[in-house]
Every structure is written in structure tokens, then in C-alpha cells.
Design a protein around this motif. Structure first.
Motif, PDB file in Angstrom:
ATOM      1  N   ALA A  54     -21.519 -10.081  18.358  1.00 17.29           N
ATOM      2  CA  ALA A  54     -21.554  -9.546  16.994  1.00 17.29           C
ATOM      3  C   ALA A  54     -22.895  -9.846  16.335  1.00 17.29           C
ATOM      4  O   ALA A  54     -23.522  -8.960  15.732  1.00 17.29           O
ATOM      5  CB  ALA A  54     -20.404 -10.123  16.175  1.00 17.29           C
ATOM      6  N   THR A  77     -17.962 -12.955  11.258  1.00 12.26           N
ATOM      7  CA  THR A  77     -18.001 -12.843  12.710  1.00 12.26           C
ATOM      8  C   THR A  77     -18.400 -14.181  13.323  1.00 12.26           C
ATOM      9  O   THR A  77     -18.825 -15.101  12.611  1.00 12.26           O
ATOM     10  CB  THR A  77     -19.019 -11.758  13.121  1.00 12.26           C
ATOM     11  N   CYS A  78     -18.286 -14.295  14.637  1.00 10.62           N
ATOM     12  CA  CYS A  78     -18.566 -15.559  15.316  1.00 10.62           C
ATOM     13  C   CYS A  78     -19.935 -16.100  14.891  1.00 10.62           C
ATOM     14  O   CYS A  78     -20.905 -15.346  14.771  1.00 10.62           O
ATOM     15  CB  CYS A  78     -18.513 -15.372  16.828  1.00 10.62           C
ATOM     16  N   CYS A 115     -17.326  -7.164  13.911  1.00 13.73           N
ATOM     17  CA  CYS A 115     -16.849  -7.726  15.171  1.00 13.73           C
ATOM     18  C   CYS A 115     -17.418  -6.923  16.339  1.00 13.73           C
ATOM     19  O   CYS A 115     -17.679  -5.718  16.235  1.00 13.73           O
ATOM     20  CB  CYS A 115     -15.329  -7.741  15.198  1.00 13.73           C
ATOM     21  N   ASP A 116     -17.557  -7.613  17.447  1.00  6.32           N
ATOM     22  CA  ASP A 116     -18.364  -7.196  18.600  1.00  6.32           C
ATOM     23  C   ASP A 116     -18.567  -5.699  18.827  1.00  6.32           C
ATOM     24  O   ASP A 116     -19.691  -5.223  18.904  1.00  6.32           O
ATOM     25  CB  ASP A 116     -17.750  -7.764  19.878  1.00  6.32           C
ATOM     26  N   CYS A 162     -12.434 -10.897  11.510  1.00  5.76           N
ATOM     27  CA  CYS A 162     -13.887 -10.816  11.297  1.00  5.76           C
ATOM     28  C   CYS A 162     -14.233  -9.839  10.176  1.00  5.76           C
ATOM     29  O   CYS A 162     -15.347  -9.850   9.673  1.00  5.76           O
ATOM     30  CB  CYS A 162     -14.584 -10.389  12.583  1.00  5.76           C
ATOM     31  N   GLU A 172     -12.032  -8.531  18.475  1.00  8.51           N
ATOM     32  CA  GLU A 172     -12.144  -8.998  19.860  1.00  8.51           C
ATOM     33  C   GLU A 172     -10.863  -9.663  20.392  1.00  8.51           C
ATOM     34  O   GLU A 172     -10.341  -9.230  21.418  1.00  8.51           O
ATOM     35  CB  GLU A 172     -13.350  -9.945  19.976  1.00  8.51           C
ATOM     36  N   PRO A 173     -10.336 -10.679  19.706  1.00  8.59           N
ATOM     37  CA  PRO A 173      -9.178 -11.362  20.314  1.00  8.59           C
ATOM     38  C   PRO A 173      -7.850 -10.657  20.069  1.00  8.59           C
ATOM     39  O   PRO A 173      -6.825 -11.105  20.579  1.00  8.59           O
ATOM     40  CB  PRO A 173      -9.188 -12.737  19.634  1.00  8.59           C
TER      41      PRO A 173
END
Ligand code: FES
Length: 596
Positions: A235, A228-229, A156-157, A88, A120-121
Motif C-alpha cells: 500500500a 494502511t499498513c 489498501c494494497d 484500511c 487485503e486480509p
């Protein structure tokens, strides 16, 4: 000095720099004194001789090729969260270059430095376990290193919450910059983006309606650009809230990661950080109680991520503001959901940005907002809001036609959650809002993984799935496991949603009738610790209640048998275990809140 510097700068920018011109600048008599309490003269190392400490600092800074003129400039620190582990943040290197352009053009010295990067992942057990570590690291570096202001690059988050927490505690003038959301990918007649579509397809794969071959094909189509997502996950929600708080200039939070405007926003952030030196505005003057209440309103109107509530609570705690979950319900009942994006609607972040973004949303909400909070430009919200020329109503609704007349999140209280729990009603199934049913309990994540798909699991679609021992005090670290999978036997029979509840969190990209953040958590000895399979639980969204229907005497018997989990032996896990607060206090470390 000034003329020499201008000449040097012109040389450098036209690539005409020569060894002779650089040497001339380097040999300019240095300033050893501390007349200027700015830039590199701040926070000198403590050798018992401050002049020597500055002399030494400049000596080593010169080894990096800086001229005396540059070293006399005010310093803008740039938080670099680029990492090969963080997809991200893939664009962070070019964002730093753009920030540096803005700083240099405005007359400052940009100095980038690395901090913890949270993707995150990529993190075990969960990135949430390290949010406070990133906040602590960032705060320490903001205050220990010499700088007059800062640009915080996150995305990212957990990174933006961590940076805002650090900004609040260090109270150094700072501008938040985000990497921006990824673009959705056209795919076989639809669009895909991480990670609501990831979950949708994975649920279909579990239900047997998507093949192994197809799920593998889709894996390569869900996240195809930097950023980001691409949905209103954590995020994106946090980027919008940072804008609502005033730490990101209006209109900058939702610019897609790969758009040229994102680089221009970075350049502007650099210039703005220099302006903040001449006209200092501290984060504590921006993130006020009114600004925080505005951000809560925006969270509700976005139908935003439930995680953002924990993060905003932690940020508020850093400036001494308490977010009350009862107050959240009041705000929720008077704030419509106006944004129609996944996971609750259909659009993606690029649609939100093109539709008008935060300026359009804030304009629509203006009568519900406090208009006095200033932002990083020093201008009040009331003065910043301008009637937009165009708003795409498919994604940002008018007040007269909301997605929902009430806010996306409600808090619940009762014998199962004495200090509260939350439910994202905008992402839930309304027919499940009033329910009394039998509990099917999982004692932790391992138990969940071992039994959820077992053919002899005693479960029906009418039951309530309960996960305990996954809160912030546990080694699991409060992961995004609240989106318990539908048992595969039921999923294959077509069950799409069930009531699920836990003391952990849920991804901002997830959906379902899911009660989260039950407080106190099981590992803290909350009533959740005492729930057993077969107990009856009553959920009432109408009454904002969550109750465990077990006689008090039986609960006393169970409590006498309960034992607290063992303390981790060392390191960060130990510190977290000793210091972490519950969800209603933002899961911050107790020692890092404003009151200490
Ligand atoms: Fe970084 Fe979703 S994985 S924002």
C-alpha cells in the motif's frame, strides 16, 4: 443565475437555508438542451431522445434536493471505497466530506459513488484475485456515469493499482487520493505496526520463543489506528509510486491517515479535480513511458514491495507501455536503495513522511530521473523538485551513504523461469544468493499446509522449498504465499531463512530469500510444473539466473504426463482463467490492456 447561486451557497454554508430559498433555486427554469457538454449532460442514457434523457436525469437528480444551479455545475465523481470489511479505508467517509468541500469551494458538483472495495486480509482466496474486478468496475463507472473529472480514494494494497488502471483506461482527468498509512504503536520499549512486526512475532511464535498469551496480546497492538499498513509494504509503495507517476500531488502520498494534513490533502484533491476540468490533463498525458520509468526507479530506491512491480506493469500495459524485466535489472544496478524502512530497515511510514517523504527522495534521485513528466497540477517534475530544507537521514539516505548501492529488486531468468522471476535482494540473506540445492516441492497450498510442519517431512535448512500451482491461473489466485513458512522443526532449531520459490507473490511487508512470480506459472505449463522433490535447482543472484538442473529427456517425459488444471465453471473465476495474463504482463486481463 450566478448571483442567485452565490446567495444560495452563502445561505447553505451559514446554515441559514430556508425552504423558501431552496424552492426558489429549484424552480429556476431548467436547461433541457445539450449546449453544455459537461456535468450531468455527459453520457445521457440512450432512449433515442437525448434531450428527454437529460430532462429525466435532472428530474431524478432534483429528487435528491439539488438546485438547478448545482445541477448546471461541472461534476467531480468521487470513488468511494469505504466498506465495513475494509479497516484500511475506515476514514473514507471523512475524506469524501473533505473532497466535497474542495470541489464545492472550487465551483464543482461533487458526486460520490461506491465501487468494489478490496481489503487485503478480508478476501478469499486473495485480494489479488479481485484487483482486475475493481479496475473493471471503476473504469465502467467512471465512463458510464456523467462526470468531468474524478477523485479516486483508495489505500489498501490492490485498490490504488486498480484505480490507476481504471484511470488510464477511461482516460478521464483524475486525482488519486490515498487513505494514508497508520501510525506505529509504542509497546514495551519498541514500536509496532502492521505487518512486518506481525510476521516477525508470528515466526517467533512458530519457533516457540513467544507464548500463546503474548502473541494474543500483541495481536491487539499491531494495528491501532486507521490507515494502511505502516511499513513500506504494497500500500505504501503504491502510494509513493502514484506520487512518482504524478497522479498524487507531491508530498501527499505518505501523510498519515489520522493527521489533519490528510484531510487538507483531500480538500486539495477536490479543488484540483475542478481545475482539471478547465485545464484538462488526462491520465495518459501523466502516466507516460518516462513517468513509468521514474516510478520503477523509485520502487527500487524505496526497497519497495515486489507486488508493486506487477501492479506497475499492469498500469503501464493500460497505456501501452511494456515493462521489460531485463530493463529492470539495468535500472536496479544503477539505482541505490535510499529509504530505510521496514521490512528491510527500521523506520515506519510516519518516519518517512516526517523525514521529507517523496519530495526529498525524488530530489536525491533527480539525476537518475526523467524530468519532463507532468503531474496532475500540469507542472513538470523538473519544476516541481525543490531542494528540501530538512531531510532526516536516518530514513532517507544521501546518495553518498545509501542503504545499498544497488536497487532492492532483481529479475532472474533461466530454465526454471524462461520469462522471468524476481527476488527482493534488499530483504534477503546475502549468504543465500549463490546456491545450488535439492528441491523440496509442495504441489499447491493445501499440500503446503498439510506437510510443512509434518515431523516426517524430509527437509534440511540447506534445501530449497518450492511451491507450485499457486499462480494467477489457479483457484488460489496468486496469493501472498511466497513467504513459505520455515518448517517448524527447523524454525525451532533456530533457522531464520531458507531459499524459497514459487509462482505466487509475497506481501510487501515480508522478508527472506524468496524467489517470486516464476513465469510461466505451473498451471500454464511452465517448467515449474515439472519440478519434483529431489531435483537440483541453482540460484545465482550474481548471474541473475534460476535453473532447473534436470536432463531435457526427463523433463520431456514429465511433460507428457502433465495435464492442465480444469477451467472454473462460471463467473469471475471463469473470466479470470480465460483472460488473465502472466506476471511479466502484470496479471491484467488480456482484454483490458490498451491493445485489447
Ligand atoms: Fe490494507 Fe495492509 S491490510 S494495507
Amino acid at each position: 443565475m450566478s448571483q442567485k447561486f452565490e446567495a444560495w451557497q452563502a445561505c447553505l454554508f451559514t446554515m441559514g437555508t430556508t425552504g423558501a430559498s431552496i424552492a426558489a433555486m429549484t424552480n429556476t427554469p431548467p436547461k433541457h438542451g445539450l449546449a453544455l457538454k459537461q456535468g450531468l449532460a455527459r453520457n445521457t442514457a440512450n432512449y433515442g431522445d437525448k434531450d428527454f434523457a437529460l430532462y429525466l436525469r435532472k428530474t431524478f437528480a432534483k429528487s435528491m434536493g439539488y438546485s438547478q444551479a448545482m445541477l448546471d455545475k461541472p461534476v467531480v465523481g468521487i470513488v468511494d471505497t469505504g466498506s465495513d470489511y475494509n479497516n484500511c479505508h475506515r476514514t473514507v467517509p471523512e475524506l469524501i466530506e473533505a473532497v466535497k468541500r474542495g470541489v464545492l469551494a472550487a465551483g464543482g458538483l461533487p458526486l460520490a459513488f461506491p465501487t468494489v472495495s478490496l481489503c487485503e486480509p478480508s478476501l478469499f482466496p486473495t485480494s489479488m484475485h479481485f484487483r482486475n474486478l475493481a479496475a473493471l468496475d471503476t473504469e465502467a463507472m467512471l465512463t458510464a456515469q456523467p462526470m468531468d473529472s474524478a477523485v479516486l480514494i483508495g489505500g489498501c494494497d490492490k485498490s490504488v493499482p486498480a484505480q490507476l488502471m481504471a484511470a488510464a483506461s477511461s482516460d478521464i482527468p483524475a486525482v488519486q487520493l490515498v487513505t494514508g498509512p497508520m501510525l506505529a504503536t509504542p509497546f514495551q520499549g519498541e514500536r509496532l505496526s502492521a505487518c512486518t512486526d506481525c510476521r516477525r512475532y508470528w515466526a517467533q511464535y512458530r519457533a516457540g520463543t513467544v507464548s500463546e498469551e503474548r502473541i494474543n496480546l500483541i495481536e491487539g497492538r499491531l494495528a491501532t489506528t486507521a490507515g494502511t499498513c505502516g511499513v513500506m509494504g504494497t500500500a505504501s509503495t503504491m502510494a509513493c509510486l502514484a506520487e512518482a507517476l504524478g497522479m498524487i500531488p507531491l508530498g501527499h502520498g505518505s501523510i498519515p491517515a489520522v493527521h489533519a494534513d490528510r484531510l487538507r490533502a483531500a480538500e486539495e484533491a477536490g479543488a484540483l479535480a475542478v481545475r482539471l476540468i478547465a485545464n484538462p490533463i488526462k491520465p495518459s498525458q501523466i502516466m507516460t513511458a518516462h513517468a513509468i520509468e521514474n516510478a520503477l526507479r523509485v520502487l527500487l530506491a524505496l526497497g519497495g514491495s515486489t507486488n508493486a512491480l506487477i501492479h506497475l506493469t499492469a498500469i503501464a500495459g493500460r497505456v501501452g507501455v511494456k515493462i521489460d524485466l531485463h530493463k529492470l535489472n539495468e535500472l536496479s544496478d544503477s539505482t541505490p536503495v535510499l529509504v530505510d524502512l521496514k521490512p528491510t530497515g527500521e523506520g515506519y511510514m510516519e518516519d518517512f513522511h516526517a523525514a521529507g517523504g517523496m519530495p526529498a527522495l525524488l530530489w536525491e534521485l533527480r539525476d537518475l530521473l526523467h524530468l519532463d513528466p507532468i503531474d496532475v497540477t500540469g507542472v513538470s517534475l523538473g519544476e516541481r523538485l525543490i531542494k528540501p530544507d530538512f531531510v532526516d537521514r536516518r530514513y532517507i539516505r544521501a546518495r553518498s551513504e545509501p542503504v545499498s548501492a544497488v536497487g532492492g529488486i532483481v529479475s532472474l531468468f533461466g530454465s526454471l523461469a524462461p520469462r522471468g522471476a524476481i527476488l527482493k535482494r534488499s530483504a534477503a540473506t546475502e549468504s543465500l544468493f549463490e546456491k545450488e540445492a535439492r528441491a523440496v516441492v509442495f504441489d499447491g497450498l493445501e499440500d503446503l499446509a498439510n506437510r510443512i510442519d509434518s515431523s516426517d517431512l524430509d527437509v534440511t535448512a540447506d534445501d530449497i522449498l518450492v511451491l507450485k500451482n499457486a499462480g494467477s491461473l489457479t483457484p488460489a489466485g496468486m496469493p501472498e504465499a511466497g513467504y513459505l513458512p520455515i518448517p517448524s522443526r527447523l524454525a525451532r532449531a533456530g533457522v531464520k531463512d531458507m531459499v524459497r520459490m514459487s509462482d505466487c507473490r509475497m506481501s510487501g511487508t515480508a522478508f527472506g530469500t524468496i524467489v517470486l512470480h516464476i513465469t510461466p506459472e505451473a498451471a500454464a505449463g511452465g517448467p515449474l510444473a515439472l519440478v519434483e522433490s529431489g531435483d537440483r535447482i541453482r540460484l545465482s543472484v550474481k548471474d541473475r539466473s534460476l535453473d532447473l538442473l534436470v536432463p531435457a529427456a526427463e523433463l520431456d517425459r514429465r511433460r507428457a504426463l502433465w495435464t492442465a488444471p480444469a477451467k472454473p465453471k462460471r463467473g469471475w473465476d471463469r473470466l479470470i482463467h480465460e483472460q488473465v495474463l502472466q506476471a511479466d504482463e502484470g496479471c491484467d486481463l488480456a482484454m483490458l490492456r490498451k491493445e485489447g
